[in-house]
Design a protein around this motif. Structure first.
Motif, short mmCIF file in Angstrom:
data_model
loop_
_atom_site.label_atom_id
_atom_site.label_comp_id
_atom_site.label_asym_id
_atom_site.label_seq_id
_atom_site.Cartn_x
_atom_site.Cartn_y
_atom_site.Cartn_z
N ARG A 113 4.54 1.31 -8.79
CA ARG A 113 3.73 1.99 -9.72
C ARG A 113 3.95 3.50 -9.31
O ARG A 113 3.54 4.39 -10.21
N TYR A 149 -1.47 9.72 -5.56
CA TYR A 149 -1.57 9.49 -4.10
C TYR A 149 -1.23 10.95 -3.27
O TYR A 149 -0.40 11.70 -3.64
N THR A 163 6.11 6.04 0.62
CA THR A 163 6.90 4.62 0.42
C THR A 163 6.95 3.92 -0.93
O THR A 163 6.48 4.44 -1.75
N ARG A 164 8.17 3.20 -1.10
CA ARG A 164 8.48 2.96 -2.24
C ARG A 164 7.47 1.94 -3.01
O ARG A 164 7.00 0.88 -2.35
N HIS A 165 6.99 2.00 -4.14
CA HIS A 165 6.06 1.29 -5.03
C HIS A 165 6.48 1.25 -6.24
O HIS A 165 6.48 2.41 -6.78
N GLN A 179 0.89 -1.09 -0.18
CA GLN A 179 0.11 0.01 0.02
C GLN A 179 0.85 1.27 0.00
O GLN A 179 1.75 1.48 0.78
N VAL A 180 0.47 2.16 -1.06
CA VAL A 180 1.31 3.54 -0.97
C VAL A 180 0.93 4.33 0.12
O VAL A 180 -0.31 4.49 0.38
#
Length: 128
Positions: free
Chosen positions: A29, A117, A25-27, A1-2
């Motif tokens: 997408r 986000y 947070t690293r993601h 989850q971002v």
């Protein structure tokens, strides 16, 4: 989850400085287009004002209302974006939101934000 998490808000006197920080947070997408937006007291969510945006190519757009006083910067290694705010004025008071993940030029998102986000915001209060 971002997750998009802002910090650094507070209450200051006019003329003083604050630095806001935002970590995403690293993601895979989420790209590194990031920006700061603010919502003044009594304003609705749709009335949020774009403060500064930095796009994936490093292009920067800054609102005329803060140009020369606020500086946006980004640390790609930390997935972080910062907003250095100098010479604060009472009209800078509001809740500041960090947002991430967008395509296109920074200028476009300053006036018509389309970022995927958003954080919960951090309060900045400037008294005269």
């Amino acid at each position: 989850q971002v997750q998009v998490v802002e910090s650094g808000g507070g209450s200051v006197q006019a003329g003083e400085s604050l630095t806001l920080s935002c970590v995403v947070t690293r993601h895979p997408r989420v790209n590194n287009c990031m920006g700061w937006f603010r919502q003044a007291p009594g304003k609705e969510r749709w009335e949020r004002e774009g403060v500064a945006v930095i796009d994936i190519n490093g292009g920067i757009a800054v609102s005329d209302s803060v140009k020369g006083r606020f500086t946006i910067s980004r640390d790609n290694a930390k997935n972080a974006v910062y907003l250095q705010m100098d010479s604060l004025k009472p009209e800078d008071t509001g809740r500041y939101y960090c947002a991430a993940d967008c395509v296109g030029a920074a200028r476009a998102h300053l006036t018509h934000p389309n970022l995927g986000y958003w954080g919960q915001g951090t309060q900045v209060t400037v008294s005269s």
